[in-house]
Motif scaffolding. Structure first.
Motif: not given
Lengths: 368, 557
Positions: B338-357
Motif C-alpha cells: 500500500f505504501t508502495d502504491a501511494i508513493t508510486g514506487k516500482g510498477i505503481w508509477g506506471t499504474f498512476w500514469q495509466s490511470l491519469l491517461l
C-alpha cells in the motif's frame, strides 16, 4: 341483483381524507351519478367500489356481499376508464373479447359475446384496427363494449365521456343510459359536468371535499337544494346576503338586504336576526320595464347582455348596487338594451333561504 | 461582454445557412469519424485475408472462437432478461424504502471497470482466496463458465436499468383495466403488461447482447489459456493473434484479425437487424387462460418466493463476487504494498500514469462527444433531416454499440493508419469516440423527445432565437440527462479495453495495464493487482455517487 352499499367509508391520501365517512346506497338497476368538482373524491369512491384501491375503514357491499377483501377481478364489475385504457397492443376486437378469454371461456363463446356487445354499441367496422387508429368516439364504444363483454352487472364509469367532443358526448351519453337500462345493469357514472349528470341519471349524489352533500333525483336537486353549494353547482343561482328582519302573517320572512332593501321569502325555520343567504334561480326572475311597484319588485339597470341562443342572460344592477342575473327565452319578448331601466320581480314561491355559512359565501360556493 | 457574445451567437443561429451548416457538420462528422472508419478499415486490408485461408486450422479456430462470442452473448442476454425483469419489477413496484438502495446497488457492476470486475470474479470463484477456500479446490476454473458468469454480471445492470425505466413509464391503468375485466394479477401481467413492455425488453436484450459481444479485457482475464482448458471467443482470439504473430508473421496476423473482425462485425450487425425486425413480430399468443392455475401464481406467496429467489441471485451471484476484490484490497492496506502504491514506487508509477491517461482520455472523449453529439441528438429527436432520413440516422447511431469493440478498434486502426501517421493518443481518442458515441446521443435524444415541441415553439413566438431557445428552455430541461449521458460516456471510455488493445501497443490505459499485470507472470503480485482493482472500484463508486445525486434530482420536472 347488484345493489351497491357503502357504509362509513373513509380513505385518506396522506393526511387528507379523499373520502370522509361516506354512507350511500345505490339501488339495483339504477343509473346513478357521482357529481362534484375535481378533487371532491368522486373518482376515489368509484375506485374503492371497483376494488382498485383499498379503504382505510368502512364497508363496501355489492349485492349482499361484503367485498372489502375481494380483488377487482372477482367483483364482477365493468369499469370504463377516463383515458379508456384500451390495450395498445391488441386490436379493437381483441380488446372486446379480452374479458371472456381471461375468464377461461372457450373461443366460440368469447366470439359470440363479442358480437353481441358490439351489436349493442353499434360498432361493426374497423374491428381489426388498433386503438391508436381509432377516433375518440370509437375508442369510447370499444371501451364500453369491453366492459360489457366481461359480463358485469355493475357498470362503473370514470369521467368516461370527458375526452370526447361536445356533440359526440351528448350523443353517446344517452346511448350508454339506454344500454344500461336494456341490460338491466346498475350504473355508476362519475362526472364533473352537472348537465351530463342531470340528463342521464335516475339519481345523483353531489360530492364536495370527500363528503356527500345531497342525494336525489335531478328534479329534487334542482328544485330543493339543501345547501348553498348544491344550489350553486346544479344549475345557476343568484345569492344575496341579508338578515331576517321580521315575519309576515302568512309565515314568510322579510329579509333585509344591503342598503335596507327588503324582500319576502319562504321561511325555513329562521327567527328574527338570523344572518341568511337568499337564493333564486335566474329563470324565475320576471323582468319587465312596466311592472307595478310592490313587494319583491325592485328597479334596476341592465348592465350586460349575453346572447346564448335559445335564451338571453341579463346582468341587472339593483339600487343597492348588487347584481342579479336573469335569464329570459329569446323569442318570448323584446330584448332589452344595455343601460335600460327595468323592474325585476322575484316571486316568493321560488325563493330559497339558507343560513349564512360560517366560512363566508365566497368560500362556500368555491369549486376549487 | 459575455452578453454581447451570446447576443451575437443568438442572432447567427437564426440564419438558415448557419443552422443547416451545424446540422450538416454533425452528419458529416458522424459518417467520417464514427461510422465509416470502424467498418471501412477491414476492406483496406481485405487482400490479407488470403494469408489466413492458407492455414485452414486457424480459420476453423477463428470461426469457433467467433461462434463462442455469439453463443455467450445470446445466452447471457437471455439470462439477464430472465433475472433482470423480476429485479426491475421489485425495484419499480415494491413499497419498501430499501428499494432505492437496491436500485443503486444494481448499478455497481455497470460502473466498475470490467477488468476490475473480471479480476474480482476470478478471485471469488477460482482463486484460493474466495469461495473456493470453502471447498479446498478451485470451484470454477477459468473457462467458459466463468466467462458466462462474468458477462451475466456486467450486463445485468443494463437490463435492470432499461426495465425499471420502462416500468415507471408504463401506464398502470392498463393493468387495472385488465383486473376489472376479470384477470388475476398474474394473467394481467402476462397478457397486458409484458406485451406492452416488449419494445423495452427487446432493447434491454440488445444492450445486454452488445455489452457482452464487445467486452475484451475482463474476458481475457477469466478465459484461461487457450489449449489448456481455457476458453476463447472472438476478442480473445484477436488478442492472441497479436501476441503470437504480430512480430513473427505480420501478414498472417493482418489476415487473421481482418478476417475475424469482418465476421464479428457482419454477424453482429446481422443479429442486431434481425432482433430489431423480428423482435416486435414475435408474438406470444394469448391462447387459453387457465384461470385457476394463474390465480395460484398470483398469490402473495408466489410473489414473495419470486422476490426471495431474485434477491439471492443478485446478492450471491452478482454483487458479492463483484465487490469481492474490494475486501482483498482492504487486506492489502496495512502491508508495504500500500505504501508502495501511494508513493508510486516500482510498477505503481506506471499504474498512476495509466490511470491519469484513462481519466484524461475519458474527459477529452466526453467533451468532444457533447460537442458533436448534441446536434445529432437534435436531428434525431426533432427529425431535422426529414422523417425517413432521421429514423435511418437513429438506427445508424446504434451501430458502434453492436460492433464488437476489438473488431472496431482493428478496423479503425487500419483505416487511419493507412492514410495518416497520427500519434497513438489521437488514435485512442478516435477509437473511444466511435465506441462511446451512441451513449450520449441516445440519452440526449430521448430527453429531447420528452420535451414537447410546443414549448420550443412557444419560446420562439415570444421572441427567442433558436440558440436562445436552447439556452433558456432546452438546456435547463435536459441538463440532467446530458450529465448522465456524459457520465455514461466517461465510464464506458475508462472501462474500454478491446479497442484500446487493438489501436495501440505503446499506450497503456488502466484496464489494459491491469490485464497485463494479471496475464504476464511475474509482473505484479496478486496484492498489487487486488489493490489496483480496489482503487478502480473506489473511483467508480465516487462516479456512481455523483451519478445518483445528479439523476436523483431529475425527477423535478
Amino acid at each position: 341483483m347488484p345493489e351497491v352499499r357503502v357504509v362509513n367509508l373513509t380513505k385518506k391520501f396522506g393526511k387528507i381524507p379523499a373520502i370522509d365517512n361516506v354512507t350511500l346506497t345505490i339501488h339495483d338497476k339504477e343509473y346513478f351519478s357521482l357529481l362534484g368538482p375535481s378533487g371532491c373524491g368522486k373518482t376515489t369512491l368509484l375506485r374503492l367500489i371497483a376494488g382498485l384501491i383499498q379503504p382505510d375503514s368502512g364497508e363496501i357491499y355489492i349485492g349482499d356481499k361484503l367485498v372489502n377483501d375481494v380483488p377487482p377481478e372477482d367483483r364482477d364489475i365493468g369499469f370504463v376508464f377516463q383515458t379508456f385504457a384500451l390495450f395498445p397492443h391488441m386490436t379493437a376486437w381483441n380488446n372486446v373479447t379480452y374479458g371472456p378469454k381471461v375468464k377461461g371461456y372457450d373461443m366460440a363463446e368469447a366470439t359470440t359475446i363479442g358480437h353481441e356487445v358490439l351489436e349493442m354499441v353499434k360498432l361493426h367496422e374497423r374491428l381489426d384496427a388498433y386503438p391508436n387508429e381509432l377516433s375518440g368516439g370509437m375508442m369510447q364504444r370499444v371501451a364500453v363494449a369491453r366492459a360489457l363483454a366481461a359480463g358485469a352487472q355493475l357498470l362503473l364509469m370514470d369521467e368516461a365521456l370527458g375526452q370526447l367532443d361536445a356533440k359526440v358526448r351528448t350523443e353517446i351519453r344517452y346511448e350508454i343510459r339506454r344500454m344500461a337500462k336494456d341490460l338491466k345493469l346498475t350504473g355508476i357514472h362519475v362526472t364533473h359536468d352537472q348537465s351530463e349528470a342531470m340528463a342521464i341519471s335516475d339519481r345523483i349524489a353531489v360530492m364536495r371535499k370527500g363528503k356527500i352533500l345531497q342525494v336525489g333525483t335531478p328534479q329534487e336537486l334542482y328544485m330543493e337544494p339543501e345547501s348553498i353549494f348544491v344550489a350553486h353547482f346544479i344549475g345557476e343561482s343568484n345569492f344575496l346576503e341579508g338578515y331576517v328582519a321580521s315575519k309576515t302573517c302568512e309565515g314568510n320572512i322579510i329579509i333585509e338586504l344591503r342598503e335596507g332593501t327588503k324582500m319576502e321569502a319562504i321561511n325555513r325555520g329562521f327567527v328574527e336576526g338570523n344572518q341568511v343567504v337568499l337564493s333564486m334561480r335566474p329563470e324565475t326572475l320576471i323582468v319587465e320595464p312596466g311592472l307595478q311597484e310592490g313587494q319583491n319588485v325592485l328597479s334596476g339597470t341592465v348592465e350586460r347582455i349575453t346572447f346564448e341562443g335559445s335564451s338571453v342572460r341579463y346582468e341587472i344592477r339593483l339600487p343597492n348596487d348588487e347584481i342579479v342575473i336573469a335569464v329570459k327565452p329569446t323569442l318570448s319578448s323584446a330584448l332589452f338594451k344595455i343601460g335600460e331601466k327595468v323592474k325585476v320581480f322575484m316571486p316568493v314561491e321560488y325563493t330559497h333561504v339558507f343560513p349564512y355559512p360560517d366560512t363566508g359565501l365566497k368560500e362556500e360556493i368555491s369549486v376549487a | 461582454m459575455t452578453e454581447r457574445i451570446t447576443k451575437t451567437l443568438d442572432k447567427l443561429s437564426s440564419r438558415k445557412a448557419i443552422k443547416y451548416g451545424v446540422y450538416a457538420a454533425a452528419i458529416i462528422i458522424f459518417f467520417a469519424l464514427i461510422l465509416v472508419p470502424p467498418i471501412a478499415g477491414i476492406f483496406i486490408k481485405w487482400n490479407d485475408i488470403q494469408f489466413i485461408f492458407a492455414q485452414p486450422p486457424l480459420v476453423n479456430r477463428a470461426l469457433s472462437a467467433i461462434g463462442n462470442s455469439f453463443t455467450v452473448a445470446l445466452i447471457v442476454a437471455a439470462l439477464d432478461l430472465l433475472a433482470g425483469v423480476p429485479m426491475a419489477w421489485l425495484i419499480a413496484r415494491g413499497k419498501s424504502r430499501w428499494l432505492s438502495a437496491l436500485d443503486t446497488l444494481a448499478d455497481i457492476p455497470f460502473i466498475i471497470p470490467t477488468t476490475a470486475l473480471g479480476f474480482s470474479l476470478l478471485l471469488f470463484w477460482s482463486r484460493p482466496d474466495g469461495i473456493s477456500s470453502l471447498f479446498g479446490t478451485s470451484l470454477i476454473s477459468p473457462g467458459w463458465l466463468l466467462v458466462m458468469l462474468l458477462h451475466f454480471t456486467f450486463s445485468f445492470p443494463v437490463v435492470v436499468r432499461v426495465m425499471v425505466g420502462a416500468l415507471l413509464d408504463y401506464k398502470m391503468e392498463y393493468e387495472r383495466a385488465s383486473r376489472t375485466l376479470g384477470a388475476a394479477p398474474f394473467t394481467a401481467v402476462r397478457t397486458v403488461t409484458f406485451p406492452v413492455l416488449r419494445p423495452a425488453m427487446i432493447s434491454a436484450y440488445i444492450f445486454a447482447f452488445a455489452r457482452s459481444i464487445s467486452e475484451t479485457g475482463a474476458t481475457i482475464i477469466v478465459a484461461g489459456v487457450f489449449g489448456q482448458g481455457g476458453f476463447e471467443n472472438g476478442a480473445v482470439f484477436i488478442q492472441d493473434m497479436k501476441n503470437t504473430y504480430a512480430v513473427t508473421d505480420p501478414a498472417l496476423y493482418n489476415g487473421a484479425i481482418v478476417f475475424a473482425s469482418f465476421v464479428l462485425i457482419a454477424v453482429s450487425i446481422g443479429i442486431f437487424i434481425a432482433i430489431r425486425l423480428l423482435g416486435p413480430k414475435l408474438k406470444l399468443p394469448l391462447k387459453r387462460v387457465r384461470p385457476f392455475a394463474e390465480r395460484k401464481l398470483s398469490y402473495k406467496k408466489a410473489a414473495n418466493s419470486r422476490n426471495t429467489v431474485i434477491l439471492v441471485v443478485f446478492f450471491a451471484l452478482i454483487l458479492l463476487p463483484s465487490l469481492f476484490v474490494a475486501l482483498t484490497a482492504f487486506q492489502v492496506i496495512p502491508t508495504p504494498t500500500f505504501t508502495d502504491a501511494i508513493t508510486g514506487k516500482g510498477i505503481w508509477g506506471t499504474f498512476w500514469q495509466s490511470l491519469l491517461l484513462s481519466y484524461g482520455l475519458g474527459a477529452i472523449v466526453t467533451v468532444i462527444n457533447i460537442i458533436i453529439g448534441l446536434p445529432t441528438a437534435i436531428i434525431i429527436a426533432r427529425k431535422k433531416a426529414g422523417k425517413f432520413m432521421s429514423s435511418i440516422f437513429d438506427l445508424l447511431v446504434n451501430v458502434p454499440l453492436v460492433v464488437p469493440s476489438i473488431a472496431l478498434g482493428v478496423s479503425l486502426g487500419i483505416f487511419w493508419k493507412s492514410a495518416f501517421t497520427f500519434p497513438d493518443f489521437v488514435l485512442l481518442v478516435l477509437a473511444h469516440l466511435a465506441i462511446t458515441y451512441p451513449y450520449f446521443v441516445r440519452s440526449m435524444s430521448s430527453a429531447l423527445e420528452r420535451i414537447s415541441p410546443d414549448i420550443e415553439e412557444a419560446a420562439r413566438t415570444l421572441g427567442a432565437k433558436p440558440l436562445g431557445v436552447f439556452r433558456t428552455i432546452v438546456f435547463p430541461l435536459t441538463k440532467y440527462s446530458m450529465l448522465s449521458g456524459a457520465i455514461m460516456v466517461f465510464t464506458r471510455s475508462v472501462s474500454e479495453t478491446g479497442a484500446t488493445l487493438a489501436v495501440t501497443a505503446n499506450l497503456q490505459t488502466a484496464p489494459v495495464l491491469l490485464v497485463n499485470w494479471i496475464k504476464i507472470p511475474g509482473l505484479a503480485t496478486s496484492q498489487d493487482i487486488a489493490l489496483a482493482s480496489g482503487f478502480l472500484v473506489l473511483f467508480s463508486f465516487i462516479i456512481l455517487l455523483v451519478l445518483r445525486l445528479v439523476v436523483g434530482r431529475e425527477e423535478k420536472y
